[in-house]
Design an enzyme around this catalytic site. Structure first.
Site, PDB file in Angstrom:
ATOM      1  CG  ASP A  58      -1.783   1.242   1.301  1.00  0.00           C
ATOM      2  OD1 ASP A  58      -2.575   1.466   0.376  1.00  0.00           O
ATOM      3  OD2 ASP A  58      -1.653   1.987   2.286  1.00  0.00           O
ATOM      4  CD  GLU A  97       2.842   5.887   4.890  1.00  0.00           C
ATOM      5  OE1 GLU A  97       3.047   4.662   4.920  1.00  0.00           O
ATOM      6  OE2 GLU A  97       2.056   6.472   5.654  1.00  0.00           O
ATOM      7  CE1 TYR A 127      -6.065   4.008   2.209  1.00  0.00           C
ATOM      8  CE2 TYR A 127      -5.030   2.086   3.205  1.00  0.00           C
ATOM      9  CZ  TYR A 127      -4.935   3.274   2.496  1.00  0.00           C
ATOM     10  OH  TYR A 127      -3.706   3.727   2.083  1.00  0.00           O
TER      11      TYR A 127
END
Length: 473
Positions: A92, A451, A243
């Site tokens: 991810d 990130e 999420y």
């Protein structure tokens, strides 16, 4: 190579990367994507670099043409806990969980760019790389679709995974597999995966067998999403802290129906899209277009596939609101969320280029989209793309890139806390982005702003193709 040459290269590296790296990291000055000299920003080179980033995020057994050579085969036992081969797909972000929901959204956007900005891809010489990036995801989704009403939507537990900082090739923690099924439905996940497979079926139209397989699975998953309605986080509760679907599943049902209509031309899917539009009141979406908010993108897909002015009018209204009423940073980035601010701006820029392609306020939307992307590339401040431009990020929050070359041990304390650049250059990755006052620190520990993630680069990649296409006309 002589010591003098090594020192000269290291000095050059230090100029390019202030605060730089050790001589052992000299290899990272070689960008795998050649420049064209088209400027001020080389969108073709950036498009290439974005796909290099996706190669760095690959899970499973890597292909022979892998350009990111500091990555190796990893997570080869994924799915063994449930008796299925769930290897492949993408990690991810700076971590190693495979979250199906944002990964499917990423694949949908990458496929969409290949469809509607194909000449930009061709001009940049990136069509095959783009297809490879999409197929790496869709091959994985096909593995995950293990039954008519069954879809694996996550491999790895974020809470376990985030206690590990190192190389994915050396992971030893548990990587449990999670699914939705008829008794534990997940409409957002099933519908978004259906959208990804439907869009990809258009991309791979020349490969009839593969395209048909993708489309067949897309139809089944849309039916699953619509017939067995339920929020996917209720069925995969471990995803909630990462999420969770805050926006509900209505927009995903609209999005999937839109893509199936575009892929098939079957008016039944258009009728379903209109039903979802009315049932869930999707004519007035939130400002974001993201993994959790699909309506603005659905407007554009439906406007391209159907002549109903309802869709183009909604798209025009949405972009007018974004251009004129959304919040901005002082330097001009549309600021739609504190997490991944660049990602949200890039996604809406991609929609703006789609609106321009539909001749909806074409000049204004194109100029606005270009301004957003150029902000990320350095106008007027600095680059937010690793390995590109002025004062680019050197310390993105990314576990694998923070590790030195093997056989050196990846000590987690050193890899996270050392002051220099990451030993591995994560070419083409778009970092999260600034705060609302434009402030940003290239800090490896700042995962909110520094990130990277596969969905961060998704709309950004399509927007780059749009800019290449426009430049090449």
């Amino acid at each position: 190579m002589t010591g003098t040459i090594l020192l000269a290269i290291a000095a050059a590296f230090a100029l390019l990367h202030p605060g730089g790296a050790k001589v052992a990291d000299v290899k990272d000055i070689s960008n795998p994507c050649g420049g064209t000299g088209m400027g001020p920003y080389d969108y073709s080179q950036l498009l290439c670099m974005s796909f290099v980033f996706y190669e760095a995020q690959r899970s499973g057994k890597l292909p022979g043409n892998q350009r990111v050579t500091w990555r190796g085969d990893s997570a080869l036992n994924d799915g063994s806990d449930v008796g299925h081969d769930l290897t492949g797909g993408y990690y991810d972000a700076g971590d190693f969980v495979k979250f199906g929901f944002p990964q499917a959204f990423t694949a949908t956007l990458l496929a969409w760019g290949l469809i509607d900005f194909s000449s930009g891809y061709n001009s940049a010489g990136q069509t095959n790389y783009g297809k490879d990036a999409v197929k790496w995801a869709t091959d994985y989704f096909l593995k995950c679709h293990t039954g008519y009403y069954e879809l694996y939507g996550q491999v790895g537990d974020g809470h376990i995974d985030h206690n590990y900082w190192g190389r994915p090739e050396e992971m030893t923690m548990q990587r449990p597999s999670y699914k939705i099924d008829s008794n534990n439905p997940g409409s957002e996940l099933a519908a978004e995966t259906a959208a990804a497979l439907a869009a990809a079926s258009i991309v791979f139209k020349s490969d009839g067998s593969y395209s048909n397989t993708l489309l067949s699975s897309a139809k089944e998953l849309y039916q699953f999403a619509d017939e067995k309605r339920g929020n996917y986080a209720n069925s995969i509760p471990v995803v909630t802290d990462f999420y969770n679907s805050w926006n509900g599943y209505g927009d995903e049902l609209l999005w999937a129906a839109a893509w199936l209509y575009r892929a098939t031309g079957d008016s039944n899917y258009l009728n379903k899209a209109k039903q979802h539009w009315n049932e869930f009141g999707l004519g007035n979406p939130p400002q974001q277009f993201s993994w959790d908010s699909k309506a603005p993108g659905a407007y554009a897909v439906l406007a391209m596939a159907d002549g109903d002015s309802m869709f183009s009018s909604a798209l025009q209204t949405y972009m007018n609101n974004i251009r004129n009423s959304a919040p901005y940073t002082p330097a001009g980035l549309v600021y739609l969320d504190a997490w991944g601010s660049n990602r949200h701006a890039a996604n809406v820029a991609f929609v703006a280029f789609m609106a321009a392609k539909l001749n909806i306020d074409a000049s204004a939307n194109h100029a606005w989209g270009k301004k957003q992307i150029d902000y990320m590339l350095g106008t007027p401040l600095h680059s937010f793309v690793v390995g590109y431009g002025n004062n680019a990020p050197q310390r993105p929050h990314h576990a694998a890139a923070s590790c030195p070359d093997e056989p050196q041990t990846c000590d987690p304390n050193w890899a996270m806390n050392q002051a220099g650049a990451n030993p591995q250059t994560l070419w083409g990755a778009l970092v999260g982005g600034p705060s609302q006052d434009d402030s940003y620190s290239d800090d490896r520990a700042d995962y909110q702003h520094n990130e990277v993630a596969i969905d961060y680069n998704a709309g950004f990649t399509g927007a780059l193709a749009a800019l290449v296409e426009n430049h090449s006309k």
